[in-house]
Structure formats: structure tokens, C-alpha cells
Design a protein around this motif. Sequence first.
Motif, mmCIF file in Angstrom:
data_model
loop_
_atom_site.group_PDB
_atom_site.id
_atom_site.type_symbol
_atom_site.label_atom_id
_atom_site.label_comp_id
_atom_site.label_asym_id
_atom_site.label_seq_id
_atom_site.Cartn_x
_atom_site.Cartn_y
_atom_site.Cartn_z
ATOM 1 N N PHE A 117 0.860 -1.185 0.000
ATOM 2 C CA PHE A 117 0.000 0.000 0.000
ATOM 3 C C PHE A 117 0.897 1.236 0.000
ATOM 4 O O PHE A 117 1.154 1.841 1.045
ATOM 5 C CB PHE A 117 -0.917 -0.015 1.225
ATOM 6 N N ASN A 118 1.346 1.608 -1.196
ATOM 7 C CA ASN A 118 2.338 2.683 -1.264
ATOM 8 C C ASN A 118 1.795 4.035 -0.813
ATOM 9 O O ASN A 118 2.553 4.891 -0.361
ATOM 10 C CB ASN A 118 2.955 2.786 -2.660
ATOM 11 N N TYR A 119 0.479 4.239 -0.896
ATOM 12 C CA TYR A 119 -0.048 5.540 -0.477
ATOM 13 C C TYR A 119 0.216 5.822 1.002
ATOM 14 O O TYR A 119 0.281 6.973 1.421
ATOM 15 C CB TYR A 119 -1.555 5.630 -0.760
ATOM 16 N N ARG A 120 0.369 4.801 1.824
ATOM 17 C CA ARG A 120 0.700 5.027 3.230
ATOM 18 C C ARG A 120 2.004 5.820 3.371
ATOM 19 O O ARG A 120 2.205 6.505 4.380
ATOM 20 C CB ARG A 120 0.849 3.699 3.969
ATOM 21 N N TYR A 121 2.883 5.699 2.380
ATOM 22 C CA TYR A 121 4.212 6.293 2.477
ATOM 23 C C TYR A 121 4.284 7.696 1.877
ATOM 24 O O TYR A 121 5.314 8.356 1.989
ATOM 25 C CB TYR A 121 5.237 5.384 1.786
ATOM 26 N N ALA A 122 3.222 8.157 1.230
ATOM 27 C CA ALA A 122 3.208 9.519 0.706
ATOM 28 C C ALA A 122 3.254 10.492 1.878
ATOM 29 O O ALA A 122 2.504 10.337 2.849
ATOM 30 C CB ALA A 122 1.963 9.756 -0.139
ATOM 31 N N THR A 326 0.551 7.627 -17.556
ATOM 32 C CA THR A 326 1.278 7.283 -16.342
ATOM 33 C C THR A 326 0.879 8.200 -15.205
ATOM 34 O O THR A 326 1.698 8.618 -14.399
ATOM 35 C CB THR A 326 2.799 7.371 -16.577
ATOM 36 N N ALA A 327 -0.404 8.577 -15.144
ATOM 37 C CA ALA A 327 -0.875 9.430 -14.065
ATOM 38 C C ALA A 327 -0.630 8.761 -12.723
ATOM 39 O O ALA A 327 -0.568 7.540 -12.620
ATOM 40 C CB ALA A 327 -2.357 9.719 -14.249
ATOM 41 N N SER A 328 -0.479 9.568 -11.680
ATOM 42 C CA SER A 328 -0.202 9.132 -10.312
ATOM 43 C C SER A 328 1.231 8.658 -10.132
ATOM 44 O O SER A 328 1.575 8.198 -9.056
ATOM 45 C CB SER A 328 -1.152 8.010 -9.854
ATOM 46 N N LYS A 329 2.063 8.774 -11.156
ATOM 47 C CA LYS A 329 3.424 8.276 -11.031
ATOM 48 C C LYS A 329 4.393 9.322 -10.491
ATOM 49 O O LYS A 329 5.534 9.011 -10.184
ATOM 50 C CB LYS A 329 3.939 7.765 -12.394
ATOM 51 N N GLY A 330 3.969 10.562 -10.371
ATOM 52 C CA GLY A 330 4.874 11.606 -9.923
ATOM 53 C C GLY A 330 4.413 12.265 -8.644
ATOM 54 O O GLY A 330 3.553 11.771 -7.921
ATOM 55 N N ALA A 331 5.034 13.424 -8.343
ATOM 56 C CA ALA A 331 4.684 14.182 -7.159
ATOM 57 C C ALA A 331 3.297 14.806 -7.314
ATOM 58 O O ALA A 331 2.824 15.047 -8.424
ATOM 59 C CB ALA A 331 5.730 15.275 -6.919
ATOM 60 N N PHE A 332 2.631 15.072 -6.195
ATOM 61 C CA PHE A 332 1.330 15.733 -6.238
ATOM 62 C C PHE A 332 1.511 17.177 -6.696
ATOM 63 O O PHE A 332 2.506 17.831 -6.387
ATOM 64 C CB PHE A 332 0.679 15.738 -4.860
ATOM 65 N N ARG A 333 0.516 17.686 -7.413
ATOM 66 C CA ARG A 333 0.558 19.083 -7.832
ATOM 67 C C ARG A 333 0.238 20.032 -6.681
ATOM 68 O O ARG A 333 0.740 21.152 -6.645
ATOM 69 C CB ARG A 333 -0.418 19.325 -8.994
ATOM 70 N N ALA A 334 -0.597 19.603 -5.771
ATOM 71 C CA ALA A 334 -0.954 20.441 -4.626
ATOM 72 C C ALA A 334 -1.426 19.552 -3.487
ATOM 73 O O ALA A 334 -2.064 18.527 -3.711
ATOM 74 C CB ALA A 334 -2.056 21.433 -4.997
ATOM 75 N N PRO A 352 5.191 18.101 3.698
ATOM 76 C CA PRO A 352 6.442 17.983 2.947
ATOM 77 C C PRO A 352 6.163 17.601 1.504
ATOM 78 O O PRO A 352 5.276 16.791 1.217
ATOM 79 C CB PRO A 352 7.198 16.876 3.679
ATOM 80 N N SER A 353 6.893 18.195 0.594
ATOM 81 C CA SER A 353 6.742 17.828 -0.822
ATOM 82 C C SER A 353 7.457 16.512 -1.061
ATOM 83 O O SER A 353 8.600 16.324 -0.646
ATOM 84 C CB SER A 353 7.323 18.922 -1.728
ATOM 85 N N GLY A 354 6.776 15.586 -1.688
ATOM 86 C CA GLY A 354 7.366 14.288 -1.960
ATOM 87 C C GLY A 354 7.952 14.225 -3.354
ATOM 88 O O GLY A 354 7.427 14.825 -4.291
ATOM 89 N N GLU A 355 9.037 13.517 -3.493
ATOM 90 C CA GLU A 355 9.662 13.306 -4.793
ATOM 91 C C GLU A 355 9.491 11.850 -5.187
ATOM 92 O O GLU A 355 9.742 10.950 -4.382
ATOM 93 C CB GLU A 355 11.145 13.676 -4.746
ATOM 94 N N GLY A 356 9.080 11.622 -6.418
ATOM 95 C CA GLY A 356 8.906 10.256 -6.882
ATOM 96 C C GLY A 356 7.447 9.879 -6.991
ATOM 97 O O GLY A 356 6.555 10.685 -6.740
ATOM 98 N N GLY A 357 7.204 8.644 -7.380
ATOM 99 C CA GLY A 357 5.865 8.179 -7.711
ATOM 100 C C GLY A 357 4.887 8.217 -6.565
ATOM 101 O O GLY A 357 5.253 8.120 -5.391
ATOM 102 N N HIS A 358 3.605 8.385 -6.926
ATOM 103 C CA HIS A 358 2.498 8.400 -5.980
ATOM 104 C C HIS A 358 2.720 9.401 -4.857
ATOM 105 O O HIS A 358 2.642 9.081 -3.672
ATOM 106 C CB HIS A 358 2.246 7.003 -5.421
ATOM 107 N N GLY A 359 3.028 10.640 -5.255
ATOM 108 C CA GLY A 359 3.175 11.718 -4.285
ATOM 109 C C GLY A 359 4.376 11.575 -3.375
ATOM 110 O O GLY A 359 4.349 12.046 -2.239
#
Length: 437
Positions: A117-122, A326-334, A352-359
Amino acid sequence: MYVDAVAGTYRETAELVGLCDLSQTRMDWHNRRLETTEGLDPRPTYLAADFDRMVAETRPDTVIVTTVDASHHVYITRAMELRCDVITEKPMTTDAEKIRAIFDAIARTGRSLRVTFNYRYAPAYTVMRRLMMEGVVGRPLCVDFSWVLDTRHGADYFRRWHRERASSGGLLVHKATHHFDLVNWWIDSYPQQVFALAGLAFYGRANAEARGDVYSYSRYTGNEAAQSDPFALFLDRSAALRGLYLEAEAESGYIRDRNVFGEPITIDDTMTVTARYRNGALLSYCLVAYAPWEGLRVAITGDRGRLELDIVENVTHLMEDAQRATASKGAFRAARITVHPMFGVPYEVDVPSGEGGHGGADPVMLDELFSPSPPPDEYGRAASHVDGAASLLVGLAANESIRCQRLVYTDDLFRLPEKGARRQAVSLDKTCPGMTE
């Protein structure tokens, strides 16, 4: 993602020892890429029927399962029987019978399962977890969660195998498992009762024809009439899509670029779910797969205040063509988090701004999976088979509710173990007409 992590970033402490797939063409594509980007010799390859031989010959510690959702359980359980631990993509599986098979295999073999569940790590979602752990809303009473998928990423589920319920379980299983897991994790409880309504309102031939749109092509690649179609995906315009899908069609039979307004489509694109949790909290959830932008709005209200989260992942008209598949593969826009104390001044919390896939989630998760010395997991982000089942049960119960048009008790599908969080006393009357006994 996993190939790059194991063979690249973590190659000093991890080794990719084999590939197993339905298609030799796809495995050859990965091996050519590994040779070009990492300077590695080809990894041994095995067709799906030779899974046991792969494990016997390559002797892996861990098997990573990234198949079509409906077959996750096959490789999870067999890998455990062959004395391997397992990392699996979400959702863990697609129905209650397969959940039981996985739990039985774990009990029988003693092997471990991680559900990614990668979203836990955003960073944004981890901040939400921290705030809930700190008690900024008190005891959670109500969760309002709305997720919108845009007309590129959302549409892609209707081009791919996900459009067939038998393969994916539908979006309430395949996609919403992310969202239900976040809710379970944030409020530290498991689902108990679920009611849902859904329908195919936008995609599919009938909906297109009702709007006066008629399509002569069942797929996009190679069709001149599709050149101006805003929903089109052309497999021959990307080296990866060509190598992994177009050139593998003869072996796999899989058409990656089917017309989203064609047939068959057996899943829904518009869904609403209401759920009650063991701790008494109520959830109101909505998912649409055809919005002009992609992201979420969440509000958790408790007996001490309210916590609001707004995320914009993508805005379709701002994306380059190469990004749209490839949506959702990068950082969030806001990303914005606001705390509203019950009797105080609202304030925003730094995200914090995240770098890499899924925010920013993927690099953090991969480090925890493959680093020899991962950072402490103070927020409990590592998800087990129990977490995998808990998220699935909301979607599975929702699908059953839609099918039978009634309230569904999750324990009637699969009974989860008790959770450590305080269990709220709630009167459950199961004697009403049409409810399960």
C-alpha cells in the motif's frame, strides 16, 4: 518499479534472480533494459507454468507478485508452500475465498506477506496518520472521502484488463483498496457494515451512443479514425508500450488499448459507499473515474475537531501526451491539510513535498522493503495480510451490497481478528427483512 529497485538502487544488498511471466517477449524486454541501464547479464526467465521450477532453480528468499489481481492468490500461496516470503501488489486478492486461502497458507507455512500500500508512504498521508495519532480530532466519528480519477488515468482502467470484473474485482476492489486502507489506517479500525450503490454511467458503448457518439474501432492503435480521439492510447508511439504489450499480443492475447466506449465492460465507473466501523465511526465514500482533474478531498470529524485534506494529483489538460498514460506516477501538484479545533482557530499543517511516484510514496516504500537498514516505522506503514484483507472487505462487501441491494456485514464474508483499538459498542440488528441472518 520493483525491477529497477532490486536490480538498480539496491543491487548491493538485493539480487533479482529470475522473471516469470505469461510472455517471453515481455521478459526479454526487461532483460534488454537491464543490460542497457544496469549492465547486468540476462536474468533467468520462466513461463507461468514453470513457476515451481523457477523457485527451485533460483532459490529466492522473496517472491514479488505483480500479476493480474485475480491470480495474486495463486502465486502468493504457492510461493509460501515453496518456503518463500512474499511481497504482493494491491489488492491482495479479489474475493473472500481467496483471502481464506492466503490466511490458511500463512498459518500453514509460517511465511510472511507484505501488501504494498504505497499511499501510506506519501508524505501527505503520513502527516494525516501522525495528526490522528496525536489526537487532533479526538475520537473519530465520521469520515467523508471523495476521490476523482481523471479522463486519462481513470479512462485507462477501461482500456485495460481492469474493465473486466473477473480479473480486477472492479474499481471498488482494485483502486479503492488504496483508499479504504488509508481510512482503516488513519482511524485505526476495521469495517463492520457496508452499503453501496454504483453504475456504469460514462464509459461503455451504451453511454456513448446515448450521447450521440458512435465508434467504428474496438482499439486505438492502427486505427486512423482514432487519431483525434482524446481517449486514445497508441501503443506504437512508446518503446515501453510497444515492447511490453503490442509485440507481446500474439503470446498473451492481451489488448492493452481497447476503446473505452467499446464492449465488454463489466465494472462500474461511478460508486458511492457507506460503512460503519468497529469503533463506531461512519464512512461516506465516493469514486468517479471520468473527472477533468485527479485527486481527493477527505474530512475526518471527531469529538474534538475536524481534519481536512485536499490533494490535486493531476490536471488532465496540463499534462503532456507522454504523461497521460502514467498518471499518479509523480509528485502531487498540490496538497493542503487544515485542522479545525472544535473551539479554536483553524490552522494549516505543513505538508512535505514528496519526490517520486504516488506523491513521493514509492521511494520511501522501496527503501523500507529493500534497504538493509530501513528507517524506523513509527507510523505503522508496513501493511500485512490482515491489512490487505481489511481494505478488501470494504470493497467486497460494497460489491455484494450492489449485487443484492442490501446492507452487508463484513463478518459474513470474512472475519478479521480483533484490533487493539477501542471497540465502540454499537447495536447491530440483523433481523430486518432482506438482511443476512
